[in-house]
Design an enzyme around this catalytic site. Structure first.
Site, short mmCIF file in Angstrom:
data_model
loop_
_atom_site.label_atom_id
_atom_site.label_comp_id
_atom_site.label_asym_id
_atom_site.label_seq_id
_atom_site.Cartn_x
_atom_site.Cartn_y
_atom_site.Cartn_z
N CYS A 103 11.91 0.69 6.32
CA CYS A 103 13.23 0.87 6.15
C CYS A 103 13.46 0.41 4.67
O CYS A 103 12.83 -0.48 4.12
CB CYS A 103 14.19 0.18 7.00
SG CYS A 103 13.95 0.61 8.64
N ARG A 148 9.68 5.26 0.64
CA ARG A 148 9.14 4.47 1.90
C ARG A 148 9.35 5.30 3.24
O ARG A 148 8.64 4.99 4.13
CB ARG A 148 9.96 3.26 2.01
CG ARG A 148 9.86 2.38 0.84
CD ARG A 148 11.13 1.37 0.77
NE ARG A 148 10.68 0.26 1.67
CZ ARG A 148 10.41 -0.95 1.59
NH1 ARG A 148 9.95 -1.02 0.38
NH2 ARG A 148 10.32 -1.86 2.52
N TRP A 176 14.13 4.10 9.24
CA TRP A 176 13.28 4.63 9.87
C TRP A 176 13.18 4.18 11.25
O TRP A 176 12.70 3.05 11.50
CB TRP A 176 11.61 4.28 9.20
CG TRP A 176 10.55 5.06 9.96
CD1 TRP A 176 9.61 4.48 10.79
CD2 TRP A 176 10.19 6.32 9.27
NE1 TRP A 176 8.75 5.33 11.07
CE2 TRP A 176 8.82 6.48 10.21
CE3 TRP A 176 10.44 7.17 8.50
CZ2 TRP A 176 8.14 7.63 10.09
CZ3 TRP A 176 9.47 8.40 8.34
CH2 TRP A 176 8.64 8.58 9.18
N ASN A 220 16.17 -4.50 7.84
CA ASN A 220 14.54 -4.15 7.61
C ASN A 220 13.74 -5.04 8.72
O ASN A 220 13.91 -6.41 8.30
CB ASN A 220 14.08 -4.06 6.22
CG ASN A 220 12.58 -3.47 6.44
OD1 ASN A 220 12.26 -2.87 7.25
ND2 ASN A 220 12.25 -3.35 4.92
N GLY A 221 13.07 -4.40 9.71
CA GLY A 221 12.15 -5.33 10.55
C GLY A 221 12.71 -5.08 11.69
O GLY A 221 13.16 -4.32 12.17
N LYS A 272 -9.34 8.82 1.68
CA LYS A 272 -8.23 9.57 0.75
C LYS A 272 -7.97 10.89 1.67
O LYS A 272 -7.07 11.27 1.91
CB LYS A 272 -8.72 9.71 -0.44
CG LYS A 272 -8.64 8.66 -1.43
CD LYS A 272 -7.06 8.14 -1.82
CE LYS A 272 -6.37 7.11 -0.92
NZ LYS A 272 -7.11 5.98 -0.82
N GLU A 286 -6.71 10.28 5.03
CA GLU A 286 -5.13 9.89 5.02
C GLU A 286 -4.09 10.91 4.67
O GLU A 286 -2.95 10.88 5.29
CB GLU A 286 -5.06 8.92 4.05
CG GLU A 286 -5.34 7.34 4.47
CD GLU A 286 -5.39 6.67 3.10
OE1 GLU A 286 -4.57 5.58 3.42
OE2 GLU A 286 -5.66 6.82 1.89
N HIS A 332 -29.65 9.74 10.90
CA HIS A 332 -29.74 8.85 12.14
C HIS A 332 -28.61 9.22 13.24
O HIS A 332 -28.33 8.18 13.80
CB HIS A 332 -29.90 7.25 11.99
CG HIS A 332 -31.04 6.96 11.11
ND1 HIS A 332 -32.15 7.03 11.66
CD2 HIS A 332 -31.26 6.40 9.89
CE1 HIS A 332 -33.25 6.34 10.91
NE2 HIS A 332 -32.28 6.31 9.71
N LYS A 384 3.30 1.72 2.96
CA LYS A 384 2.70 1.32 1.78
C LYS A 384 2.32 -0.41 2.07
O LYS A 384 1.22 -0.72 1.53
CB LYS A 384 3.78 1.11 0.87
CG LYS A 384 3.24 0.75 -0.47
CD LYS A 384 2.16 1.86 -1.03
CE LYS A 384 1.34 1.59 -2.33
NZ LYS A 384 0.13 2.36 -2.48
C1 F6R Z 1 -5.43 3.53 1.64
C2 F6R Z 1 -4.39 2.56 1.98
C3 F6R Z 1 -4.67 1.46 2.93
C4 F6R Z 1 -4.45 0.24 2.14
C5 F6R Z 1 -4.51 -0.95 3.06
C6 F6R Z 1 -4.48 -2.43 2.63
O1 F6R Z 1 -4.99 4.45 0.63
O2 F6R Z 1 -3.44 2.45 1.06
O3 F6R Z 1 -5.92 1.74 3.57
O4 F6R Z 1 -5.37 0.13 1.19
O5 F6R Z 1 -3.62 -0.85 3.96
O6 F6R Z 1 -3.36 -2.46 1.84
P1 F6R Z 1 -3.59 -3.73 0.64
O7 F6R Z 1 -4.15 -3.30 -0.47
O8 F6R Z 1 -2.05 -3.58 0.40
O9 F6R Z 1 -3.70 -4.83 1.37
#
Ligand code: F6R
Length: 621
Positions: free
Chosen positions: A18, A45, A93, A119-120, A497, A500, A516, A616
């Site tokens: 959120c 977000r 969200w 938020n939370g 990548k 994801e 293996h 994020k």
């Molecule tokens: C990959 C990604 C996640 C973060 C992970 C750690 O694209 O975004 O795998 O790398 O959640 O996040 P941070 O770096 O914020 O601790």
């Protein structure tokens, strides 16, 4: 204030999806348009509904909210016609209650005089709601949030003023939350509270902003107060008042000038933030190196004194940490990269007060990483953080923090923060290796003088190739990414990548290990992406490629120019200029893999900026 309830598992607060955006004008300027812009800036977000509430000049509440995209809601609800000098906005969200207009924020009390965004997750909301209902409060939504305005109303009825009532309400909440509240009781104040969910205050010209994230108001100010856990207070004509419920006293929080510009938080003409951020890497890596120059000496001190070195992180940050481990090992600096969520079980028993634990986290808010670091601290270890966010939680629990210069990363998938993390670890290693008698001149020449230019060259060459190859990738369901030595963390990150954002099952594997087991899956045209550095492991990579190819795999190689044998065996080639088959490899080898994942995702109809089920900052254990 001592008896604020914080559960042992506050981290269960959920993903911080959120978005909160609030604004107070000190000179009676209409702020509704600014709140709308803040919500637009927080769109990245992810959200399913949105709303804005302002206190009008006549001291009444104007609240408009609904389900859907902000632009559509703007047309339907005419946010731009709202008038007020103070107000709050929210992108929701759904967590408690479905995606409905009633459940969208802001939420009000019975009389429509107090209005709240949140938020939370408030864990004990059901029992509070029951209690309030027996006292006659009428609820309109299924959310946990709605108890907050009713609780404030209840305390006001018992004789509290607005802020006192808010403090008493917050004391009853259990869980994790960021709150912003305005009211017709005192229409020139925004109240706020932060307990384990990010909240920041922006200090503008005759204006205050309160938001979940700095990019929300970056176009008006880069002067920021980063609230800490337990902070509660308000902004008003008289300034900013902050108390801390855990310390039970008034606290001072520094005003930080964030070295980010508003352009950094916008798409800048790119169709997605992710592509913009991939293309920013020449600058973000160079800037990170410049910033690291001023910060690295204390880090070296810690490295020098440490008996054992652990590097702790999650996801992409873990792969940057694994690169650190491999790179350090090349120069005899022993370290161990550990996945944060496994840290306590895997190495917790060995940690002691002579050890150094390096926490790597772009957001600085990752629950797994924070828990591992807190554990290490408890065992007496020194903790150094590498992060992109000034004032984030990781910086507060660490003995020392290195701030990267990647700038705000809006795309959920980490790209430029990965290369920035690698740059910081490499810089520390270069300095350490020099101190220990290694000749680092060749690596240093490229790293310090023209890494940005080299990354630009790779971007330019790889972009059209990745676009072309992505057409072929679109229908695939699986892929292997193989590497050895310094190539392995790159392979693992490349696979992450693809997984994801394009939702293709992609597995990163040590090339030598692929025979293996994984090889059993190979059939005609199975994509195998091989990361081949021009080092002593090249011949071994060739063997792995041949094993895969002879079973029908389609070989895509990321390798240096002039690597004839590898190129002959490959079906598709991304060429990297020579001079990078060393600790600098991830800074350039990762570029084609980021681009390939991006274009494949877009062609598969996925939104690369907001991959499903991801956030994020992951503040859940
Ligand atoms: C990959 C990604 C996640 C973060 C992970 C750690 O694209 O975004 O795998 O790398 O959640 O996040 P941070 O770096 O914020 O601790």
């Amino acid at each position: 204030m001592r008896d604020v309830l914080v559960s042992e598992h506050v981290i269960e607060a959920g993903y911080n999806l959120c978005g909160i955006g609030a604004c107070l004008s000190l000179i009676k300027r209409n702020i509704a348009g600014k709140i709308l812009i803040m919500l637009k800036n927080l769109e990245y977000r992810g959200y399913d509904s949105a709303g804005i509430a302002v206190i009008t000049p006549e001291n009444t509440l104007d609240l408009r909210k609904g389900v859907g995209k902000i632009d559509d809601l703007k047309n339907k609800l005419h946010f731009d016609q709202m008038v007020g000098f103070v107000g709050i906005g929210h992108t929701r969200w759904a967590t408690h209650g479905g995606v409905t207009e009633e459940n969208a924020h802001p939420h009000t009390d019975c009389d429509g005089r107090i209005v709240v965004v949140h938020n939370g997750i408030i864990e004990n909301y059901l029992e509070i709601r029951k209690e309030l209902e027996t006292r006659g409060h009428k609820f309109r939504s299924d959310t946990d949030t709605e108890i907050v305005p009713h609780l404030i109303e209840e305390f006001i009825k018992r004789g509290n003023d607005f802020y006192e009532a808010f403090k008493n309400a917050v004391k009853k909440l259990k869980g994790a939350y960021a709150l912003a509240v305005v009211s017709t009781y005192e229409p020139n104040k925004i109240l706020f509270a932060r307990v384990f969910s990010p909240l920041v205050i922006g200090l503008g010209t005759d204006e205050y902003y309160i938001a979940s994230d700095i990019p929300a108001f970056l176009e008006w100010t880069n002067k920021v107060i980063i609230l800490e856990d337990g902070d509660i207070g308000y902004v008003s004509q008289g300034g900013v008042l902050i108390e801390n419920v855990f310390l039970n006293r008034r606290v001072h929080r520094d005003v930080t000038t964030i070295p980010w510009t508003k352009e950094m938080a916008k798409k800048g003409g790119f169709p997605h933030f992710m592509l913009k951020e991939i293309f920013e890497q020449p600058q973000s890596v160079s800037r990170t190196i410049l910033m690291a120059r001023k910060q690295i000496d204390r880090f070296l001190d810690y490295l020098e004194k440490a008996e054992e070195v652990y590097i702790v992180a999650a996801g992409t940050s873990y792969y940057a940490s694994l690169h650190g481990q491999y790179a350090f090992a090349k120069y005899g600096l022993r370290s161990r990269a550990v996945v944060a969520s496994e840290f306590i079980e895997e190495v917790g028993g060995f940690i002691g007060n002579k050890d150094l634990v390096i926490g790597v986290s772009q957001s600085g808010e990752t629950a797994d990483t924070l828990l591992a670091l807190r554990y290490a601290k408890k065992k007496g270890a020194k903790v150094v953080a590498i992060t992109n966010v000034i004032g984030s939680a990781i910086t507060r629990i660490s003995d020392y923090s290195i701030i990267m210069g990647a700038g705000p990363e809006i795309g959920v998938a980490a790209t430029k923060t990965f290369t920035a993390q690698v740059a910081v670890l490499n810089y520390a290693l270069i300095k350490w290796a020099e101190m220990h008698g290694y000749d680092m001149d060749d690596v240093k020449r490229v790293f310090l003088n023209n890494i940005g230019e080299k990354i630009s060259n790779v971007l330019e060459k790889a972009n059209s190739l990745a676009k072309k190859l992505s057409e072929w990738m679109v229908p695939k369901s699986n892929a292997y990414y193989l590497g050895r030595g310094l190539g392995l963390p790159i392979a693992l990150e490349g696979a992450l990548k693809m997984k994801e954002i394009a939702y293709i099952h992609a597995e990163g594997y040590p090339a030598g290990e692929s025979k293996h087991g994984p090889i059993a899956l190979i059939e005609k045209d199975f994509p195998v992406i091989s990361i081949v550095l021009n080092d002593h492991l090249q011949e071994k990579m060739l063997i792995a490629i041949e094993e895969m190819k002879s079973r029908g795999a389609y070989i895509i190689s990321v390798c240096e120019e002039g690597m004839k044998k590898i190129q002959e065996k490959s079906d598709f080639i991304f060429e990297i200029p020579s001079g990078f088959s060393n600790i600098l490899a991830p800074l350039v080898y990762i570029i084609p893999l980021q681009l390939l994942a991006y274009y494949t995702a877009v062609k598969r109809g996925c939104d690369p900026d907001k991959p499903r089920n991801l956030a994020k900052s992951v503040t859940v254990e």
